[in-house]
Scaffold this active site. Structure first.
Site, PDB file in Angstrom:
ATOM      1  N   GLU A   1      -2.320  21.676  62.610  1.00 20.40           N
ATOM      2  CA  GLU A   1      -1.854  23.038  62.329  1.00 20.40           C
ATOM      3  C   GLU A   1      -2.643  23.982  63.206  1.00 20.40           C
ATOM      4  OE1 GLU A   1      -2.163  23.815  58.161  1.00 20.40           O
ATOM      5  OE2 GLU A   1      -0.548  22.390  57.714  1.00 20.40           O
TER       6      GLU A   1
ATOM      7  N   GLY B   1      -5.458  24.670  53.720  1.00 21.58           N
ATOM      8  CA  GLY B   1      -5.908  23.602  52.853  1.00 21.58           C
ATOM      9  C   GLY B   1      -4.939  22.423  52.875  1.00 21.58           C
ATOM     10  N   VAL B   2      -5.200  21.466  51.987  1.00 18.55           N
ATOM     11  CA  VAL B   2      -4.356  20.275  51.965  1.00 18.55           C
ATOM     12  C   VAL B   2      -3.101  20.536  51.123  1.00 18.55           C
ATOM     13  CG1 VAL B   2      -4.255  17.805  51.493  1.00 18.55           C
ATOM     14  CG2 VAL B   2      -6.392  18.824  52.231  1.00 18.55           C
ATOM     15  N   HIS B   3      -2.128  21.170  51.742  1.00 16.38           N
ATOM     16  CA  HIS B   3      -0.864  21.412  51.031  1.00 16.38           C
ATOM     17  C   HIS B   3       0.083  20.251  51.306  1.00 16.38           C
ATOM     18  CE1 HIS B   3       1.065  22.757  54.791  1.00 16.38           C
ATOM     19  NE2 HIS B   3      -0.134  23.220  55.073  1.00 16.38           N
ATOM     20  N   ALA B   4       1.351  20.455  51.078  1.00 18.36           N
ATOM     21  CA  ALA B   4       2.288  19.330  51.113  1.00 18.36           C
ATOM     22  C   ALA B   4       2.272  18.547  52.428  1.00 18.36           C
ATOM     23  CB  ALA B   4       3.697  19.831  50.812  1.00 18.36           C
TER      24      ALA B   4
END
Lengths: 99, 579
Positions: free
Chosen positions: A91, A17-20
């Protein structure tokens, strides 16, 4: 040619997901454009130039988001941001992510 | 206003500004700046942000260089957060319009973000809260100019809010300015609680996670009577608590008048009422309240307060100082009770079950140089007063004999060197392991006195970790099993005609005083602050009446019944008191 207002729906497909780090990529890229850029999840709309706001969206894998831009380079902005999602924020097996 | 319920471990009420202590350090309790300082304060914030960014860049480059670029990605993200225009706007606004200090603004805003993340189910996202805390700490440290101030550098009164306080941290508290504390974890009987009690300041532990909801400088009320913590109370609440605090002070003054009166029951039975201390500087607090001696000197705090183990001379000075200050009144020195929740800095804590592990006398018997140094220091101090020595956590008769043998050995050493010491110094043991109580008839033949340590006795008897908030409610001295063990120990000591004292927190709780007297206990050692109240109970009862109470209690079948009966009895004694 890209002036005006434009929006496009994207889906978060990278497993984490949209992490840091992805949020960092989005905010950095968004800040290169002159247009106002937003991300919308359901009824929540935030400024895509603010990493902290992006993180508060909690966009997990599978979430649909609307990328919207308004301004002189709206077209490039929407393309650029969507591209990040399509590339899974680099990623994957070729781009190991520490922890 | 936000109310939090925790475990009340040290009574009293404190109202004041919060000092929030995270794992990294703590936040400065200054909230507002004057209007004409706004521009300078904004400058200060921007400088701090710039320095923080530089530091993060340096970290990023170092990590990228050492491990590769992808490992530095998190610092890259931190940098973007730090430069987040929205964040900076928000901070500027709070300083400009609400005249918040930069420290307070940073703390408020970043904690709000952190809270959003902490509430997420997604654990990876929840982790982001730590990134935010990290950034907050970094900016704050740049604002303040130093990474971590010492507790001892406090300059104004504060209430300390922390996740957990290690005994060494509490040992370093600046007594002058710390007015109370609250911790997220811990339970009744934890050492945080003991220190709070010793300092006679209110404390509430085991509140659960709340630090993200509070900023340094917030107004906080600690209600150590009810176990309540109130964040940002409204005016009405503050007023009510101010009144309560005032009433508490008046009551303390009234109790102070008992100072020079003996702890004697109505029928003339003299009770020895001792004080528990951790440091020599607590002796005056005992003397001011008319203590008959020091019943428990917890020497491990000498070790926990500093980086290095104190040498023989330092210890000797400490013991001698206490002995002299007490002017001939007895002082019981307990040898090191380290391990479990009291771990010396630098000692690895890889024990799975530290309370059942290498702690206390077991640790001393495994570290003979450490143990011998302490024994030597105690013996050398013995001519300066009336010292008694006591070994903690004795479980078997062999342990006791081993400890005594080492003591004799050290005595021989001192003799050889012509050093003076009190050859007849009484040697006692703590009774805090159920095994020792079960075999107490054997032990009383080999010691000069017993001291019942209820804190450990309760946790070992009931198999309850006193610092685990999930089971802390099961931890109670009122349990009939605990009372039966205490009764056994007291009876055995009285039969053998050796002194027995009780030094756990139970003895400082007035609801137990009549019961303990009724069981035949004639010596109690309590936190200095509890002396007047316990003395008041002692002076209001006669032994026959206490024996009736004890007899009745020993027939009750559960802790709740025992506690409510004892409370009723105490209320009958002092009908106007709230307690």
């Amino acid at each position: 040619m890209s002036a005006g207002r434009l929006s496009r729906t994207v889906r978060v497909t990278n497993p984490e997901g949209v992490h840091a780090r992805p949020a960092d990529m989005i905010a950095k890229l968004a800040n290169r454009y002159h247009s106002q850029i937003s991300l919308t999840k359901g009824s929540l709309k935030i400024d895509a130039k603010s990493i902290l706001s992006i993180l508060t969206l909690v966009a997990e894998c599978g979430t649909e988001l609307v990328v919207e831009a308004e301004g002189p380079d709206a077209h490039d902005a929407v393309n650029g941001i969507t591209e990040l999602f399509h590339r899974n924020f680099d990623e994957g097996p070729d781009h190991p992510v520490p922890n | 206003m936000q109310r939090l319920q925790g475990i009340a471990v040290s009574p009293g009420v404190a109202i004041g500004e919060a000092l929030v202590m995270g794992n990294e350090g703590f936040r400065i309790p200054r909230r507002f700046v004057t209007r004409d300082a706004v521009e300078t304060e904004l400058d200060r914030l921007h400088h701090a942000l710039a320095s923080s960014a530089e530091q993060i860049e340096r970290n990023r480059d170092a990590i990228a260089h050492e491990l590769g670029r992808q490992y530095a990605a998190i610092f890259e993200a931190h940098l973007t957060m730090l430069r987040d225009a929205r964040l900076v706007d928000e901070l500027d606004q709070l300083i400009r319009e609400r005249q918040y200090s930069p420290e307070y603004a940073v703390s408020r805003v970043l904690r709000r973000y952190a809270k959003v993340f902490q509430q997420l189910d997604n654990s990876l996202m929840a982790e982001r809260a730590n990134d935010i805390f990290d950034i907050e700490q970094r900016i704050l440290s740049n604002l303040v100019g130093r990474r971590r101030e010492e507790f001892s550098k406090l300059e104004s009164p504060v209430l300390i809010l922390a996740h957990n306080l290690t005994p060494s941290e509490t040992a370093n508290l600046s007594r002058e300015f710390v007015r109370g504390f609250v911790t997220e974890i811990g339970g009744a009987g934890s050492h945080t609680a003991i220190v709070a009690e010793a300092l006679a300041i209110p404390a509430v532990v085991g509140v659960g996670n709340f630090l993200a909801d509070v900023s340094g400088g917030d107004m906080v009320i600690i209600d150590g009577n009810q176990g309540l913590v109130i964040l940002r109370p409204d005016e009405e609440t503050i007023a009510r608590y101010r009144q309560e605090a005032e009433a508490g002070r008046t009551r303390a003054e009234q109790l102070g008048q008992l100072r020079d009166l003996p702890a004697q029951t109505l029928d003339g039975t003299r009770i020895d009422l001792f004080g528990n201390i951790e440091f020599p500087n607590e002796v005056p607090a005992c003397l001011e309240r008319g203590a008959d001696g020091i019943g428990l000197f917890r020497t491990e705090f000498l070790y926990l307060g500093s980086e290095f183990a104190p040498n023989e001379q330092d210890q000797f000075e400490a013991y001698k100082s206490v002995a002299e200050q007490m002017q001939g009144r007895p002082v019981t020195i307990r040898t090191l009770d380290l391990g479990a929740d009291k771990v010396m800095p630098g000692r690895p804590d890889d024990e799975k079950n530290p309370f059942l592990g290498l702690r206390s006398i077991r640790l001393s018997l495994r570290n003979l140089p450490l143990f011998r140094t302490q024994l030597k220091a105690i013996l050398r101090a013995s001519p300066y007063g009336k010292l008694r020595i006591m070994f903690p956590l004795i479980s078997t008769i062999m342990e006791l004999r081993q400890a005594r043998m080492i003591l004799s050995d050290v005595m021989e050493d001192l003799d050889e060197h012509g050093v003076q010491f009190d050859r007849n110094m009484p040697v006692g043991m703590m009774v805090e392991v159920p095994a020792a109580v079960i075999m107490i008839d054997r032990f009383v033949e080999e010691v000069d006195f017993l001291s019942i340590g209820t804190n450990d006795l309760i946790q070992y008897t009931l198999a309850v970790d006193r610092s685990n908030k999930d089971v802390a409610n099961l931890y109670t001295g009122s349990d009939p099993a605990v009372l039966k063990l205490i009764d056994m120990a007291v009876t055995a000591a009285n039969k053998a005609q050796i002194p027995v004292e009780l030094c756990g927190q139970m003895s400082g709780n007035p609801i137990y005083t009549m019961l303990l007297l009724g069981m035949g206990l004639r010596q109690m050692s309590v936190a200095p602050a509890a002396i007047p109240e316990i003395k008041k109970v002692i002076r209001s009862v006669n032994i026959a009446q206490c024996e009736v109470v004890a007899k009745k209690v020993m027939h009750l079948e559960n802790a709740r019944d025992v506690k409510s009966y004892l409370k009723d009895e105490l209320n009958r004694l002092f009908p106007t008191d709230e307690s």
